[in-house]
Design a protein around this motif. Structure first.
Motif, PDB file in Angstrom:
ATOM      1  N   ARG A 138       0.315  -1.365 -14.860  1.00  0.00           N
ATOM      2  CA  ARG A 138       1.500  -2.132 -14.457  1.00  0.00           C
ATOM      3  C   ARG A 138       1.505  -3.377 -15.340  1.00  0.00           C
ATOM      4  NH1 ARG A 138       6.065  -0.896 -13.164  1.00  0.00           N
ATOM      5  NH2 ARG A 138       6.253  -0.427 -10.970  1.00  0.00           N
ATOM      6  N   THR A 174      -6.871  -3.702  -1.705  1.00  0.00           N
ATOM      7  CA  THR A 174      -7.024  -2.242  -1.651  1.00  0.00           C
ATOM      8  C   THR A 174      -8.507  -1.882  -1.597  1.00  0.00           C
ATOM      9  OG1 THR A 174      -6.857  -0.221  -2.980  1.00  0.00           O
ATOM     10  CG2 THR A 174      -6.607  -2.270  -4.187  1.00  0.00           C
ATOM     11  N   SER A 175      -8.824  -0.879  -0.750  1.00  0.00           N
ATOM     12  CA  SER A 175     -10.232  -0.485  -0.687  1.00  0.00           C
ATOM     13  C   SER A 175     -10.554   0.574  -1.737  1.00  0.00           C
ATOM     14  CB  SER A 175     -10.578   0.037   0.713  1.00  0.00           C
ATOM     15  OG  SER A 175      -9.710   1.073   1.066  1.00  0.00           O
ATOM     16  N   HIS A 176      -9.527   1.229  -2.304  1.00  0.00           N
ATOM     17  CA  HIS A 176      -9.778   2.268  -3.306  1.00  0.00           C
ATOM     18  C   HIS A 176      -9.507   1.795  -4.733  1.00  0.00           C
ATOM     19  CE1 HIS A 176      -9.506   4.802   0.302  1.00  0.00           C
ATOM     20  NE2 HIS A 176     -10.278   5.622  -0.362  1.00  0.00           N
ATOM     21  N   GLY A 204      -1.057   6.207  -7.804  1.00  0.00           N
ATOM     22  CA  GLY A 204      -1.363   4.794  -7.849  1.00  0.00           C
ATOM     23  C   GLY A 204      -0.254   3.795  -8.084  1.00  0.00           C
ATOM     24  N   ASN A 206       2.307   2.718  -6.260  1.00  0.00           N
ATOM     25  CA  ASN A 206       2.495   1.729  -5.195  1.00  0.00           C
ATOM     26  C   ASN A 206       1.302   0.784  -5.147  1.00  0.00           C
ATOM     27  OD1 ASN A 206       4.991   2.367  -4.148  1.00  0.00           O
ATOM     28  ND2 ASN A 206       4.190   3.776  -2.608  1.00  0.00           N
ATOM     29  N   ASP A 313       5.425  12.683  -8.177  1.00  0.00           N
ATOM     30  CA  ASP A 313       6.673  12.003  -8.522  1.00  0.00           C
ATOM     31  C   ASP A 313       7.277  12.721  -9.732  1.00  0.00           C
ATOM     32  OD1 ASP A 313       8.629  10.237  -9.529  1.00  0.00           O
ATOM     33  OD2 ASP A 313       7.589   8.515  -8.646  1.00  0.00           O
ATOM     34  N   SER A 370      -8.320  13.286  -0.059  1.00  0.00           N
ATOM     35  CA  SER A 370      -9.360  12.534  -0.779  1.00  0.00           C
ATOM     36  C   SER A 370     -10.453  13.455  -1.273  1.00  0.00           C
ATOM     37  CB  SER A 370     -10.012  11.516   0.161  1.00  0.00           C
ATOM     38  OG  SER A 370      -9.140  10.468   0.426  1.00  0.00           O
TER      39      SER A 370
HETATM   40  N1  LIG Z   1       6.023   0.837  -6.334  1.00  0.00           N
HETATM   41  C1  LIG Z   1       6.465   1.259  -7.504  1.00  0.00           C
HETATM   42  O1  LIG Z   1       6.834   0.491  -8.390  1.00  0.00           O
HETATM   43  C2  LIG Z   1       6.489   2.713  -7.769  1.00  0.00           C
HETATM   44  C3  LIG Z   1       6.224   3.604  -6.747  1.00  0.00           C
HETATM   45  N2  LIG Z   1       6.236   4.942  -7.005  1.00  0.00           N
HETATM   46  C4  LIG Z   1       5.943   5.786  -5.846  1.00  0.00           C
HETATM   47  O2  LIG Z   1       4.631   5.453  -5.448  1.00  0.00           O
HETATM   48  C5  LIG Z   1       4.118   6.501  -4.634  1.00  0.00           C
HETATM   49  C6  LIG Z   1       2.700   6.750  -5.045  1.00  0.00           C
HETATM   50  O3  LIG Z   1       1.992   5.537  -4.964  1.00  0.00           O
HETATM   51  P1  LIG Z   1       0.456   5.596  -4.651  1.00  0.00           P
HETATM   52  O4  LIG Z   1      -0.060   4.217  -4.784  1.00  0.00           O
HETATM   53  O5  LIG Z   1      -0.168   6.677  -5.449  1.00  0.00           O
HETATM   54  O6  LIG Z   1       0.425   6.176  -3.192  1.00  0.00           O
HETATM   55  P2  LIG Z   1       0.643   5.548  -1.749  1.00  0.00           P
HETATM   56  O7  LIG Z   1       1.016   4.135  -1.800  1.00  0.00           O
HETATM   57  O8  LIG Z   1       1.517   6.492  -1.016  1.00  0.00           O
HETATM   58  O9  LIG Z   1      -0.829   5.712  -1.133  1.00  0.00           O
HETATM   59  C7  LIG Z   1      -1.959   5.255  -1.817  1.00  0.00           C
HETATM   60  C8  LIG Z   1      -2.928   4.659  -0.825  1.00  0.00           C
HETATM   61  O10 LIG Z   1      -3.713   5.687  -0.216  1.00  0.00           O
HETATM   62  C9  LIG Z   1      -4.948   5.121   0.197  1.00  0.00           C
HETATM   63  N3  LIG Z   1      -6.029   6.089  -0.078  1.00  0.00           N
HETATM   64  C10 LIG Z   1      -6.656   6.828   0.887  1.00  0.00           C
HETATM   65  N4  LIG Z   1      -7.567   7.641   0.320  1.00  0.00           N
HETATM   66  C11 LIG Z   1      -7.540   7.405  -1.004  1.00  0.00           C
HETATM   67  C12 LIG Z   1      -8.249   7.954  -2.103  1.00  0.00           C
HETATM   68  N5  LIG Z   1      -9.177   8.908  -1.958  1.00  0.00           N
HETATM   69  N6  LIG Z   1      -7.966   7.510  -3.346  1.00  0.00           N
HETATM   70  C13 LIG Z   1      -7.029   6.563  -3.525  1.00  0.00           C
HETATM   71  N7  LIG Z   1      -6.333   5.997  -2.532  1.00  0.00           N
HETATM   72  C14 LIG Z   1      -6.570   6.427  -1.263  1.00  0.00           C
HETATM   73  C15 LIG Z   1      -5.147   3.847  -0.618  1.00  0.00           C
HETATM   74  O11 LIG Z   1      -5.239   2.781   0.304  1.00  0.00           O
HETATM   75  P3  LIG Z   1      -6.033   1.434  -0.051  1.00  0.00           P
HETATM   76  O12 LIG Z   1      -5.274   0.824  -1.194  1.00  0.00           O
HETATM   77  O13 LIG Z   1      -5.935   0.656   1.197  1.00  0.00           O
HETATM   78  O14 LIG Z   1      -7.411   1.799  -0.460  1.00  0.00           O
HETATM   79  C16 LIG Z   1      -3.927   3.781  -1.518  1.00  0.00           C
HETATM   80  O15 LIG Z   1      -3.428   2.486  -1.693  1.00  0.00           O
HETATM   81  C17 LIG Z   1       5.012   7.697  -4.876  1.00  0.00           C
HETATM   82  O16 LIG Z   1       5.832   7.887  -3.743  1.00  0.00           O
HETATM   83  C18 LIG Z   1       5.848   7.267  -6.060  1.00  0.00           C
HETATM   84  O17 LIG Z   1       7.079   7.929  -6.082  1.00  0.00           O
HETATM   85  C19 LIG Z   1       6.446   5.436  -8.251  1.00  0.00           C
HETATM   86  C20 LIG Z   1       6.677   4.594  -9.308  1.00  0.00           C
HETATM   87  C21 LIG Z   1       6.790   3.183  -9.132  1.00  0.00           C
END
Ligand SMILES: NC(=O)C1=CN([C@@H]2O[C@H](COP(=O)(O)OP(=O)(O)OC[C@H]3O[C@@H](n4cnc5c(N)ncnc54)[C@H](OP(=O)(O)O)[C@@H]3O)[C@@H](O)[C@H]2O)C=CC1
Ligand SMILES: CC(C)(COP(=O)([O-])OP(=O)([O-])OC[C@H]1O[C@@H](n2cnc3c(N)ncnc32)[C@H](O)[C@@H]1OP(=O)([O-])[O-])[C@@H](O)C(=O)NCCC(=O)NCCSC(=O)C[C@@](C)(O)CC(=O)[O-]
Length: 417
Positions: A138, A174-176, A204, A206, A313, A370
């Motif tokens: 980002r 974030t914990s991950h 990743g 979000n 996505d 996971s």
């Molecule tokens: N915001 C933006 O600008 C954009 C968003 N998107 C959208 O973002 C979404 C994807 O974002 P993404 O961050 O991947 O997903 P999410 O935000 O849906 O979920 C990710 C979260 O899952 C938790 N998590 C649980 N288990 C794991 C694991 N094993 N490994 C990693 N994380 C884990 C983490 O929480 P924790 O952090 O608490 O550890 C992590 O932050 C899609 O819907 C996409 O379309 C796409 C492009 C741009």
């Protein structure tokens, strides 16, 4: 979503208020549960458009699950046929075995082609595949007073103390996710900071957007640079960009196989020499002449079909299409083939990965949720997708070398079997 209902309303009363405009389409969930809201919104759209939907209401998606994080203003679902190719033998660090590949598409001949490519790879002892980098990026844009201040900014951001401080800050969010690095780019009085994160099993975007927002606040407070945009387009998300091809984004994956001459003759009705020539003049020279960022035949086809099937996505097909395909005749007269995907963006948690049909496809590949350790499922998925891209390239180049492309699409893309 029920707990958020401001005032529950009977369906009839609510429908009248939607039609009169007193309750807007996007606020229906405030007055009823998510599944009823979807139904009423659809019926209101039907009335307003004077049509009657025949299909989009027929699905098994629970709006209570998806309305919160996957879709707004939901009225139904669109179906895409799902096919399967394989088995595909993959010799990866994370994916090691024979896999059936789920492909959601409406392009006749595509699944047949990937299926053929899988059979060629499997008969050639599989696809060797490795991941060379795994970071999601980002890049916010900042404005500074002048070029001297830009230089101070770059020096400050690259200090080990600053990076450590930012990493500590991220661990609260974030914990991950983990901040891995930051690359500054200067353009006049604008400075772009391209942050790279390890996002484990999440694609990743979000996660890194939320984390980077916190870092932007920290930088504004502690250095004084003026934040202009959380995304300054040097990330680069969902646009064709050389930076993704060169620096990588998401997973940088390479898959290869060596196909015996006999397998090419039997299964692809071509020769190693003909295929190498087509690859050279089409994928390499043709792409160069066209100014393309993708030196491949149809990596996007395979990535799109797998992304749709597996809850990824779909817009990230753009990054995946940066793929470069090579083919060369070996000293034994066989064909070495490789695909290099500098920027493959995939995850097995978050986004659309939890929706029932998409999770089934992830389950088919043994990667839902996971991984143990975290990150291993997403890496396994990336290795399988890269190997499937290799299968698609081999089959399509084979078809073009044999002069079969038009015939295949006339037969399979227009109703023949
Ligand atoms: N915001 C933006 O600008 C954009 C968003 N998107 C959208 O973002 C979404 C994807 O974002 P993404 O961050 O991947 O997903 P999410 O935000 O849906 O979920 C990710 C979260 O899952 C938790 N998590 C649980 N288990 C794991 C694991 N094993 N490994 C990693 N994380 C884990 C983490 O929480 P924790 O952090 O608490 O550890 C992590 O932050 C899609 O819907 C996409 O379309 C796409 C492009 C741009
Ligand atoms: C169509 C084939 C595979 C025929 O290929 P073939 O070799 O003539 O057919 P075959 O009957 O001898 O079968 C060979 C194998 O193909 C598979 N296969 C064959 N038929 C089926 C089927 N119905 N369902 C599932 N699998 C099928 C299957 O693996 C089969 O093995 P078998 O199972 O018999 O041992 C071949 O001609 C081919 O791959 N053509 C290329 C088609 C293609 O790749 N299309 C992708 C889209 S093209 C596009 O969108 C991008 C483009 C073209 O514009 C990009 C560019 O600029 O290049």
């Amino acid at each position: 979503m029920e707990q958020e209902n401001e005032t529950r309303m009977e369906e009839d009363e609510l429908f009248e208020k939607i039609k009169s405009g007193e309750v807007s389409l996007r606020k229906i969930e405030k007055y009823t549960d998510a599944n009823t809201a979807v139904k009423l919104r659809r019926q209101a759209v039907e009335e307003m458009s004077d049509i009657s939907f025949k299909n989009i209401q027929n699905h098994n998606i629970d709006a209570e699950e998806v309305a919160r994080k996957n879709i707004e203003n939901m009225i139904g679902a669109v179906q895409i046929p799902l096919g399967v190719a394989g088995p595909l033998k993959v010799n990866g660090e994370y994916a090691d075995g024979d896999y059936h590949i789920p492909l959601a598409t409406t392009e006749g001949a595509l699944v047949a082609s990937i299926n053929r490519g899988c059979s060629v790879i499997t008969r050639s002892d599989g696809a060797n595949v490795r991941i060379f980098q795994d970071v999601m990026t980002r890049a916010p844009a900042f404005k500074v007073e002048n070029v001297a201040r830009a230089q101070e900014f770059v020096e400050w951001i690259k200090k080990p103390d600053t990076i450590k401080h930012m990493q500590d800050k991220i661990s609260d969010i974030t914990s991950h996710g983990e901040l891995v690095d930051v690359d500054p780019y200067v353009l006049g009085n604008t400075v772009y900071l391209r942050f790279s994160y390890d996002t484990k099993d999440a694609m990743g975007m979000n996660m890194v957007t939320i984390a980077t927002n916190t870092l932007v606040d920290l930088i504004e407070d502690e250095f004084g640079a003026d934040p202009i945009s959380l995304s300054g387009n040097m990330c680069t998300d969902k646009k064709p960009a050389a930076i993704n091809s060169i620096q990588g984004r998401g997973k940088t994956v390479v898959a290869e196989t060596e196909i015996p001459k006999k397998v090419i003759e039997d299964r692809l009705k071509s020769t190693p020499e003909e295929m190498a020539e087509v690859n050279y003049r089409k994928n390499l020279l043709g792409s160069a002449r066209a100014g393309s960022l993708g030196y491949n035949a149809h990596a996007a086809n395979v990535i799109a079909a797998m992304n749709i099937a597996c809850g990824q996505d779909t817009a990230h097909v753009v990054e995946g299409s940066n793929t470069i395909t090579t083919m060369e005749v070996t000293k034994y007269g066989d064909l070495y083939c490789s695909v290099t995907l500098p920027s493959l963006l995939v995850g097995t948690v978050g986004g659309g990965t939890g929706i029932g049909t998409q999770k089934d496809c992830l389950d088919l590949l043994g990667v839902a949720g996971s991984g143990h350790p975290p990150g291993s499922n997403a890496k396994k998925l990336a290795e399988i997708i890269a190997s499937s891209v290799l299968a698609g390239e081999i089959s399509l180049i084979g078809a073009q070398a044999a002069g079969h492309l038009a015939r295949a699409h006339a037969e399979l893309g227009r109703g023949g079997f």
